[in-house]
Design a protein around this motif. Structure first.
Motif, PDB file in Angstrom:
ATOM      1  N   LEU A 167      66.444  39.262  27.149  1.00 26.69           N
ATOM      2  CA  LEU A 167      65.853  37.966  27.435  1.00 26.69           C
ATOM      3  C   LEU A 167      66.111  36.990  26.291  1.00 26.69           C
ATOM      4  CD1 LEU A 167      64.371  36.553  29.610  1.00 26.69           C
ATOM      5  CD2 LEU A 167      62.211  37.353  28.684  1.00 26.69           C
ATOM      6  N   CYS A 170      69.407  35.716  26.767  1.00 29.28           N
ATOM      7  CA  CYS A 170      69.391  34.730  27.859  1.00 29.28           C
ATOM      8  C   CYS A 170      68.911  33.377  27.368  1.00 29.28           C
ATOM      9  CB  CYS A 170      68.429  35.181  28.948  1.00 29.28           C
ATOM     10  SG  CYS A 170      69.227  35.868  30.362  1.00 29.28           S
ATOM     11  N   TRP A 174      70.789  29.888  27.535  1.00 22.83           N
ATOM     12  CA  TRP A 174      70.206  28.672  28.107  1.00 22.83           C
ATOM     13  C   TRP A 174      70.403  27.510  27.168  1.00 22.83           C
ATOM     14  CZ3 TRP A 174      64.509  29.882  29.944  1.00 22.83           C
ATOM     15  CH2 TRP A 174      64.558  30.628  31.131  1.00 22.83           C
ATOM     16  N   PHE A 189      70.782  19.401  31.551  1.00 23.11           N
ATOM     17  CA  PHE A 189      69.515  19.796  30.910  1.00 23.11           C
ATOM     18  C   PHE A 189      69.184  18.981  29.666  1.00 23.11           C
ATOM     19  CE2 PHE A 189      71.712  23.649  32.503  1.00 23.11           C
ATOM     20  CZ  PHE A 189      70.975  23.798  33.665  1.00 23.11           C
ATOM     21  N   GLU A 445      81.019  30.723  28.970  1.00 20.20           N
ATOM     22  CA  GLU A 445      81.089  29.852  30.138  1.00 20.20           C
ATOM     23  C   GLU A 445      82.481  29.262  30.332  1.00 20.20           C
ATOM     24  OE1 GLU A 445      78.472  26.516  30.282  1.00 20.20           O
ATOM     25  OE2 GLU A 445      78.731  26.369  32.448  1.00 20.20           O
ATOM     26  N   PHE A 448      84.560  31.779  31.782  1.00 19.07           N
ATOM     27  CA  PHE A 448      84.136  32.066  33.145  1.00 19.07           C
ATOM     28  C   PHE A 448      84.736  31.051  34.103  1.00 19.07           C
ATOM     29  CE2 PHE A 448      80.858  31.372  36.463  1.00 19.07           C
ATOM     30  CZ  PHE A 448      80.953  32.603  37.082  1.00 19.07           C
TER      31      PHE A 448
ATOM     32  N   ALA B  16      62.506  30.008  34.271  1.00 18.80           N
ATOM     33  CA  ALA B  16      63.829  30.324  34.794  1.00 18.80           C
ATOM     34  C   ALA B  16      64.027  29.672  36.156  1.00 18.80           C
ATOM     35  CB  ALA B  16      64.011  31.832  34.885  1.00 18.80           C
ATOM     36  N   TYR B  19      64.672  26.147  35.649  1.00 17.84           N
ATOM     37  CA  TYR B  19      66.036  26.006  35.119  1.00 17.84           C
ATOM     38  C   TYR B  19      67.057  26.086  36.255  1.00 17.84           C
ATOM     39  CZ  TYR B  19      70.040  27.286  32.140  1.00 17.84           C
ATOM     40  OH  TYR B  19      71.244  27.348  31.514  1.00 17.84           O
ATOM     41  N   SER B  39      77.320  27.303  38.346  1.00 19.61           N
ATOM     42  CA  SER B  39      77.174  28.724  38.651  1.00 19.61           C
ATOM     43  C   SER B  39      76.758  29.541  37.431  1.00 19.61           C
ATOM     44  CB  SER B  39      78.481  29.273  39.218  1.00 19.61           C
ATOM     45  OG  SER B  39      79.555  28.780  38.449  1.00 19.61           O
ATOM     46  N   PHE B  40      77.279  29.200  36.259  1.00 18.90           N
ATOM     47  CA  PHE B  40      76.925  29.970  35.068  1.00 18.90           C
ATOM     48  C   PHE B  40      75.432  29.835  34.755  1.00 18.90           C
ATOM     49  CE2 PHE B  40      76.776  30.596  30.436  1.00 18.90           C
ATOM     50  CZ  PHE B  40      77.361  31.858  30.355  1.00 18.90           C
ATOM     51  N   PRO B  41      74.889  28.603  34.717  1.00 22.77           N
ATOM     52  CA  PRO B  41      73.442  28.497  34.510  1.00 22.77           C
ATOM     53  C   PRO B  41      72.633  29.222  35.579  1.00 22.77           C
ATOM     54  CG  PRO B  41      74.466  26.360  34.213  1.00 22.77           C
ATOM     55  CD  PRO B  41      75.527  27.286  34.711  1.00 22.77           C
ATOM     56  N   LEU B  44      72.546  32.850  34.826  1.00 21.00           N
ATOM     57  CA  LEU B  44      71.641  33.094  33.694  1.00 21.00           C
ATOM     58  C   LEU B  44      70.196  33.100  34.134  1.00 21.00           C
ATOM     59  CD1 LEU B  44      72.844  30.844  30.783  1.00 21.00           C
ATOM     60  CD2 LEU B  44      72.675  33.321  30.869  1.00 21.00           C
ATOM     61  N   VAL B  47      69.259  36.357  35.824  1.00 17.51           N
ATOM     62  CA  VAL B  47      69.041  37.450  34.866  1.00 17.51           C
ATOM     63  C   VAL B  47      67.686  37.291  34.179  1.00 17.51           C
ATOM     64  CG1 VAL B  47      69.881  38.546  32.761  1.00 17.51           C
ATOM     65  CG2 VAL B  47      71.502  37.761  34.475  1.00 17.51           C
ATOM     66  N   ALA B  48      67.346  36.030  33.811  1.00 22.90           N
ATOM     67  CA  ALA B  48      66.079  35.803  33.120  1.00 22.90           C
ATOM     68  C   ALA B  48      64.898  36.124  34.028  1.00 22.90           C
ATOM     69  CB  ALA B  48      66.004  34.360  32.635  1.00 22.90           C
TER      70      ALA B  48
END
Lengths: 509, 148
Positions: A167, A170, A174, A189, A445, A448, B16, B19, B39-41, B44, B47-48
């Motif tokens: 976590l 993660c 983020w 964000f 990323e 990816f 999450a 997010y 897609s990447f966020p 994530l 998973v969170a």
């Protein structure tokens, strides 16, 4: 043998001066309980802005090398490991010092550190060019998995619980997605103007590593270290030499396990000493003497700690995946000079790369020499009162962050992340996976997205990311590291249990 | 039993989800790449959520929290730091740093003489370090118009 051509550069007056400053300063910082090596290196980064890239790296590399070795001083004399990596050193080293053999323990630990350290750097010298060539074969999908590997390995192996480790990884990822995304340029964000350009890595590093330690000093208040400094008596260095080299088994086990652990991205040095200590205890003919001030224990633990330093830079310099939290900080130091590790570094900036690596080799020797003669002194200098230390660290953190791009926004980011990290640490999270997530996030990323673009043009996404020997190997390691840690956790046989984590923290503050 | 881990796990799940929701709002570019910036966020976030769920279901032992008195000190320190940041411009570096460093060291070790000395030493020492080490040329030692 390319590295030999750049040896002269280490000995220019400025470079050698910086190497000396880094080494002596690092020994003192490392011997100071309450200053972890990672934090020391993070606080140093702003001072490298005005230097040439190679000079900045020399300073950071020397500090990295000698803070790790310096941590043994307080481990032996105060029973407070200067860094989590030195925990294993306290077991026999402090017992030795209690028996009045503090000087012997210090000399053994510095000599063993030098042997391990030199071996580690040699490994770095000979493996890096090979791996950097090999790394050219890595496509986007492999780099993506490698970045994920870096976060998950450290998340699962180096924190009190697997879930919390993952976590924190993660959360780091983020944070990395805040700002503009690298490929599409979309704004994401951005909830406050301070982060409109994304979270700058340097203030983040400083905040995450320095602020929780400062806050812990406040929370503990006056309750200062009640550990007494054991005095050091004379011990002939010749004897220590003879002893280190007669303990070949412990030295070999320590050096090899440290090097191997250092090479694994993400695992870093926290456990190298403990693993080496454990292994040499198992293999020793005098295993019952371990813990009673036995020289093999000190030698194994300290040679492993320093053997880890060189190899932990191999994945960093070849694949830009840092091998330890401190290596992650060094990556930050490289990126501010616009140098991206990997084949770019060795093809376009060979002078920077090799001068830096050679300086690490010379640094190991300098560390040993100064360590042998000033170690006892360093322990006295290191008795800085917490009150002064907290203010100094806070000041360095604030102005260091500000100086990155002369912006108060970075200072807010540093303070906010640091305060947040303090509370996360109370919950049992650790900073290392978060930092790796933050640094590796953009790498993961970008690869990816590039990978999925390639995949769309050729085959399907699933096929591109999940087939091929290299992809599968990397995925297997990711899954295995999580599964292994989860299994160990269920059987509660981890190297880092929650109690250890709390102990570590108390030892550090 | 209510454990702080369970509460934290819930907070993580909510964060999450927020997010992920905010990631779904992202405008995809006209290149209309199927993976894109979203897609990447989103991955994530998933998973969170899973990690948060594990924390709710299988919490660790209760965390140890600092004493209330320590938290009070912490709050004082934070307020002092914020005030410090605002005082730097009008008052120059030396005076606010002397007060802030003295106050911080007082919070840890309340010994007045020591705190005053720490304040003086740190304000001068840090000024030299920042002005020449970090090269912050804009750093002012004393307020503008004080003869300097």
């Amino acid at each position: 043998m390319e590295f030999l051509a750049y040896f002269g550069d280490v000995f220019t007056p400025i470079n050698f001066g910086l190497l000396l400053i880094g080494t002596i300063g690092g020994l003192i910082l490392g011997a100071t309980p309450g200053l972890s090596p990672t934090m020391a290196v993070a606080l140093l980064i702003p001072f490298t802005f005005r230097l040439e890239p190679a000079q900045g790296l020399i300073l950071l590399g020397a500090a990295y090398t000698s803070t790790v070795a310096g941590g043994a001083v307080s481990a032996i004399l105060l029973k407070i490991p200067g860094a989590p990596a030195n925990i294993a050193t306290t077991l026999d080293g402090h017992t030795m010092a209690q028996k009045g053999q503090g000087a012997r323990a210090l000399q053994l630990s510095f000599l063993a550190s030098a042997v391990g350290g030199v071996f580690g750097v040699l490994l770095l010298i000979f493996l890096t060019p090979v791996l950097a060539q090999w790394a050219l074969a890595f496509g986007p999908s492999h780099l993506f998995w490698l970045a994920i590997l870096g976060v998950t390995v450290i998340g699962s192996l180096d924190s009190s619980s697997v879930v919390k480790g993952l976590l924190s990884g993660c959360i780091g990822l983020w944070l990395a997605t805040i700002g503009f995304d690298d490929i599409m340029g979309a704004q994401r964000f951005i909830f406050h103007s301070s982060v409109s350009g994304g979270i700058n890595v340097i203030p983040a590093l400083i905040g995450l590593f320095a602020i929780p330690q400062v806050i812990t000093m406040f929370a503990k208040g006056r309750k200062s270290l009640d550990a007494e400094v054991l005095t050091v008596e004379r011990h002939p260095i010749k004897d220590a030499f003879r002893e280190v080299f007669s303990r070949t088994r412990a030295l070999t086990i320590g050096t090899l396990s440290g090097s191997i652990i250092g090479l694994i991205p993400g695992v870093g040095g926290q456990i190298a000493g403990l693993v080496a200590y454990d292994q040499s205890k198992k293999m020793s003919s005098e295993s019952e003497k371990f813990g009673t001030g036995h020289s093999e224990g000190v030698i194994a633990a300290e040679s492993a700690n320093n053997a880890m330093v060189g190899p932990s830079l191999v994945p960093l310099l070849t694949l830009s995946i840092p091998g330890s939290p401190t290596a992650a900080v060094l990556l930050g130091g490289l990126l501010i000079h616009g140098i991206f590790p990997g084949s770019d570094l060795f093809d376009n900036y060979p002078d920077v790369a090799w001068t830096f690596i050679n300086s690490m080799l010379v640094g190991q020797i300098l560390m040993c020499i100064f360590g042998l003669y000033v170690a006892g002194l360093a322990a006295k200098v290191a008795q800085v009162p917490n009150a002064v230390m907290a203010a100094v660290v806070l000041g360095l953190a604030v102005f260091g962050s500000y100086s990155v791009q002369n912006s108060m926004g970075d200072v807010y980011v540093m303070m906010a992340l640091g305060t947040g990290m303090y509370f996360l640490e109370r919950f049992g999270f650790s900073a290392a996976p978060l930092v790796l997530g933050l640094i590796l996030g953009p790498i993961a990323e970008a690869n990816f997205i590039q990978g999925s673009m390639i995949a769309n043009a050729t085959s399907s996404v699933g096929q591109y990311f999940f087939t091929g020997a290299l992809n599968l190997t990397l995925i297997t390691i990711v899954v295995a590291s999580i599964a292994y840690s989860a299994w160990m956790e269920l059987r509660s046989r981890r190297y880092t249990t929650k109690d250890d984590a709390i102990e570590k923290e108390e030892a550090l503050s | 039993m209510l454990r702080s881990d369970r509460v934290f796990g819930l907070v993580v799940i909510l964060a999450a989800l927020a997010y992920i929701a905010s990631a779904l709002q992202l405008q995809t570019s006209f290149l209309s790449d199927p993976m894109g910036s979203k897609s990447f966020p989103i991955g994530l976030g998933i998973v969170a959520v899973l990690c948060g769920a594990v924390m709710v279901l299988k919490p660790d032992d209760e965390a140890e929290w600092p004493q209330p008195s320590a938290l009070l000190k912490l709050a004082i320190a934070v307020v002092a730091m914020i005030a410090y940041a605002y005082a730097l411009k009008p008052l120059g570096f030396l005076l606010p740093t002397f007060i802030a460093a003295g106050l911080l060291s007082f919070l840890i070790t309340p010994r007045i003489v020591f705190n005053v000395l720490a304040g003086i030493g740190l304000s001068v020492g840090l000024y030299v370090l920042f002005r020449y080490g970090l090269g912050l040329e804009t750093l002012q030692a004393i307020p503008k118009g004080w003869g300097g």
